[in-house]
Scaffold this motif. Sequence first.
Motif: not given
Length: 507
Positions: A296-298, A351-352, A389-392, A402-404
Amino acid sequence: MRNILEYLEHSARLFPDKAAVLDQTDMRTYSQLMGDARCIGTAVSQIAPPRAPVVVYMDKSPRALTAFLGIVHAGCFYVFISPDQPVQRLRQILATAQAACAITEPGLSDKLTEAGFSAPVVFFEEAVNTQPDSAVLSRIRAQALDIDPLYCNFTSGSSGTPKGVLVSHRSVIDFMDVFPDMFHITSEDVIGNQAPFDFDVSVKDIYSTLKTGATMVIIPRRLFSVVTELLDYLCRHRVTTLIWAVTALCMVAQFRGLSYRVPKSVSKILFSGEVMPEKYLRMWQDCLPDASYVNLYGPTEITCNCTFFRVPCPLPAGEKLPIGQPFPNEHVFLLDSQDRLIDAENTPGEICVSGTALALGYLNNPAQTARAFVQNPLNANYPEIIYRTGDLAYYDSAGNLCFAGRKDFQIKYMGHRIELEEIESAINSLPQVRRACCVFDAQRSRLTAFYAGEGTPAQLKIQLHDRLPAYMIPSVFRQLPELPVTANGKIDRRLLSSMGGENSDPR
């Protein structure tokens, strides 16, 4: 549906005498939970108006969960603060929350006073023995809206001050409309709660339980330091469902707990918070090959999770674990540095997220809310708020995300999202320190603090225990004559990261 109390009321009708929540010393059936919550709701309604924040300053327990639901009966929203928080951070949270009152236990109230809390304090035992007022509770419910706040979780803040993520009933209902069904959580399940109540992973435990009529077993934190006792506890309660932080699952595997005893009743393992190391996931899969596994991601700001990936068992060797596909009714997409949509493979972007699951914003912090919750730059036709999110991430060949990594100084560590600036602010506040910088070594999952000034690492650590939760205190400190700077005078974080923590004093 407008209010999460409908989950409790439905399950109390179907399963009045069934255990809703329990720990080592206490238990509430569904009928007891509903009755006690109505008493607390009546007590709180005499102090706080609807939609006001109410602090729950208690240890994680069935009593704390009862307090949450009582606060909701009063039309208010709950702010759980663990008594483990150091006084300085407690003071910051209380100053931001501006709560109308607090529910606590007699042995804890002095710390609230020490932190400057001046609103009324209600002791749990007094509140739960209040005579319920059905007329008052009915009037409160009649004026309730689904967009009313339900809870506020405080997370790390880049300004050095914790920020309170405010989540509505509607956002939790939207997520719970799909979450238990997608992962086959039913009234037959026993959910083993690992997450602290101020960590949004616990939201899935609590509301999956209440919606389905399952039983939630609260796992004492100390058991995560004694793996054999932890596994005995899971087996004794015949836990079926683990919705855990990656760190907790890794700890069991790291310390060879599964070679001591396999919790064979576990059929569902859902994990989030960090990247799951392949070797530890394999250990779980080897021991429980018939269980289902979900990545899970978020972030907290989108109510628990926005993507999921059903992990094949066994996991193919060397395969990167995707964060997967969006949950229903959540739009998850990637933007490049020019705010252009990315849909090509292997092209990283931020990621938005948009949709009902978005939080209301940050409590009493309109400026920070405006920075993070913004108009969708791809939509010029009507208002559409998204959370950046600030996540790539990037898309793989199967179309999975895929999380980067991160695009700023926020990290994921021990299941928590942490702003490095908050750690640096705390270190810089120490009188012996002239300047400090904190870096994260993702490979070794280690926080390292570099500092110029006086004091030994051991001394600084002791002082930080009064300012930061234990999981935010760096494990390695390196004292330097001066911190390196770039040509434009900023701390050279890249150079410090390359220096790592070698030859340092980890005390």
